[in-house]
Design an enzyme around this catalytic site. Structure first.
Site, short mmCIF file in Angstrom:
data_model
loop_
_atom_site.label_atom_id
_atom_site.label_comp_id
_atom_site.label_asym_id
_atom_site.label_seq_id
_atom_site.Cartn_x
_atom_site.Cartn_y
_atom_site.Cartn_z
N LYS A 168 57.17 10.32 -33.18
CA LYS A 168 57.07 11.90 -32.93
C LYS A 168 58.37 12.24 -33.48
O LYS A 168 59.37 12.32 -33.08
CB LYS A 168 57.13 12.11 -31.22
CG LYS A 168 57.07 13.46 -30.82
CD LYS A 168 55.37 14.09 -31.36
CE LYS A 168 55.09 15.48 -30.89
NZ LYS A 168 53.88 15.96 -30.98
N SER A 371 48.98 17.14 -31.84
CA SER A 371 49.91 17.28 -30.78
C SER A 371 48.98 18.05 -29.65
O SER A 371 47.90 17.56 -29.18
CB SER A 371 51.12 17.88 -31.22
OG SER A 371 52.06 17.81 -30.10
#
Length: 569
Positions: A168, A371
């Site tokens: 991430k 996401s």
């Protein structure tokens, strides 16, 4: 007195419009509009741009129309994302397979700029024409990612971010000075996957070995004459020469051959067939474009500002489609880098509830569905993506820049009074306390665990397997398909056909956009939160000062958000 000759000419013109050979025309230099306008201002701004569904449907109809002889498309600029280019490539190939002539032309494939994706699209056509002064910037694929940590340190700003997990990378822009090993690995794989797709497409389209295409990419940018010699274009010609050749190939050089924009052709073909009859079963199409946020969907009043996906609007659309007995299947088109976790979860719930009615829900991913954009897709019956779609990024990031040192260097004093131990927890003027940092990590663990669990449930994978694929990593659609995060490769047209098939509908069953709000509905006050008017799109007046507006209380991007320009052009 009526001029008899003029009447005859009018009648002849009307007859020719119905019977003359047609060349379908498409101009992609201004890009293409994905979804319906979110508001009247957007509708005006997008009036002259081609709409994806019109183009796809027009090309489908043209395949079987004996009047349609050719397709002539102007390609240029760099306004198409890779996944949409792949969608158009498939539609062009089907049109070509029907025995129709397909021609792409451009003044330049990148004038001192990138031309890889526009040219990649052009290679689906039978012929490619390039203006003699044009160039071919088939220069390949690259990612450039800035790291501001050292600059922030010099400015007196301390980035305080936490994430789940190592892939991430949104916060790396602020917390790192260069690539971490995981960040480099992920970015390198994205570029490699996209590069492989481009090379394979160009090689197949131009009848060249893949190794030769790689050599030409390494030699680019190429002059027009060099591109012609290499077999990458078929002729160097100006617009008038291109059009004259296509007119002749279509059946004549005179005025009997007609030009018609694909969208206009689609809208004029069988209008009564396209309008669903009250008793007719339909497929509902729900569009989601832009960052995900709480509230209603919206669009900026300023050109160039993106739309947003509001949880109220999309949730209302799902409720309306699920409750409409004539809707037998739902297609959810997603083009989003994510955003708010809470808003994503609200939409996720409505997708689950829609499936519980027995209606199949098919997700069609656009250029980006990652996401939060993947979160809302996870519970669908089937996820369809293009090989070049960017998806996944199953992870979470949260934090703030701390500007206390900067204020001190500028000689700005800051006084504060507070009631509550954590009243200034989210203020950028001070760092998190240890206790607050513990709460941040509790929040991140909760979100990541929930995200992984919902993906595991929706994709019928174990939590352990999802965690291996997750950890915040972004995948191309091709790689996501190999790993079970995507079910099928294809575009919007394929998703709609799949929805019809799963619902047992005819192959030409109509598609109806949801939520269906008329202009009059937009003006009248809502009667309740169930009223479709209450969830109609809003217009954002903040435009480029959205960041300032956020400080005044508007919602920010959210923890399930990809930062930066996550789109392959």
């Amino acid at each position: 007195m009526v001029d008899a000759g003029a009447v005859v000419d009018l009648l002849k013109d009307a007859r020719d419009r119905r019977t003359a050979p047609l060349i379908l025309e498409l101009d992609l230099t201004d890009g293409i509009v994905e979804g319906p306008p979110a508001d009247p201002v957007s509708a005006v701004l997008s009036m002259r741009r081609a709409h994806l569904r019109d183009v796809l449907e027009g090309l489908r109809k043209g395949r079987s129309d004996p009047r349609v002889k050719a397709l002539l498309v102007r390609i240029g600029g760099n306004r198409l994302g890779l996944a949409v280019a792949q969608e158009l490539r498939a539609a062009v190939q089907a049109f070509r397979d029907a025995g129709k002539l397909t021609v792409a032309w451009a003044e330049s494939f990148g004038e001192v700029g990138r031309g890889t994706v526009p040219y990649y699209l052009a290679t689906a056509f039978e012929r490619i024409y390039l203006q003699p002064s044009g160039d071919l910037a088939l220069t390949g694929v690259a990612l450039e990612e800035p790291f501001f940590n050292e600059a922030l340190e010099k400015a007196g700003i301390t980035p305080r971010f936490a994430k789940r997990h190592e892939y991430k990378t949104a916060a790396n822009t602020f917390t790192e000075r260069s690539y971490t090993p995981e960040h480099r690995e992920m970015s390198d794989r994205i570029v490699s996957s996209v590069g492989e797709q481009v090379v394979a497409g160009v090689a197949a389209g131009r009848g060249l070995p893949e190794e030769r295409v790689r050599e030409l990419i390494d030699q680019a940018p190429l002059l027009g004459a060099e591109a012609l010699e290499a077999g990458l274009v078929d002729r160097l010609a100006y617009r008038d020469e291109v059009y004259a050749e296509v007119r002749e190939a279509a059946g004549g050089s005179g005025g009997e051959v007609r030009l018609r924009y694909v969208a206009r052709y689609n809208r004029g073909q069988g209008v009564t067939k396209r309008i669903p009859r009250p008793q007719q079963d339909v497929v509902a199409l729900i569009q989601g474009h832009g960052p995900i946020r709480l509230g209603r969907s919206g669009r900026s009043v300023l050109p160039g500002q993106s739309a947003s996906i509001g949880s109220d609007t999309v949730s209302a659309a799902f409720r309306a489609a699920a409750g409409d007995e004539k809707v037998k299947a739902i297609v959810f088109r997603i083009d989003s880098p994510g955003g708010s976790y809470v808003a994503s979860d609200a939409i996720w719930r409505e997708v689950v509830l829609a499936r519980k009615t027995g209606k199949p829900v098919i997700v069609s991913m656009g250029n980006v569905a990652a996401s939060g954009g993947y979160f809302v897709a996870a519970p669908a019956d089937t996820i369809v993506a293009q090989p070049g779609t960017l998806t996944g990024s199953i992870g979470v990031v949260f934090g703030k820049p701390v500007v206390g040192d900067l204020l001190g260097r500028l000689g700005i004093g800051l006084g504060s009074v507070e009631h509550g131990a954590h009243a200034r927890m989210y203020a950028p003027t001070r760092d998190f306390t240890d206790e607050e940092w513990a709460r941040v990590n509790t929040f991140l663990d909760r979100v990541y665990d929930d995200f992984v669990g919902k993906v595991a449930e929706g994709r019928a994978l174990s939590r352990e397997r999802v965690h291996e694929l997750a950890r915040g990593r972004v995948w191309t659609g091709a790689d996501a398909h190999e790993r079970g995060l995507v079910d099928e490769l294809g575009g919007l047209a394929h998703a709609i056909d799949l929805a019809r098939k799963k619902a047992g509908l005819p192959v030409d069953a109509p598609v109806r956009a949801y939520p269906r709000v008329s202009p009059l509905d937009r003006l009248r006050p809502a009667e309740s939160s169930d009223d479709r008017t209450a969830a109609s799109a809003r217009v954002d007046a903040w435009g480029p000062i959205t960041g300032v507006a956020t400080r005044l209380g508007l919602p920010s991007g959210g923890p399930l958000m990809l930062t930066g320009a996550w789109e392959i052009h």
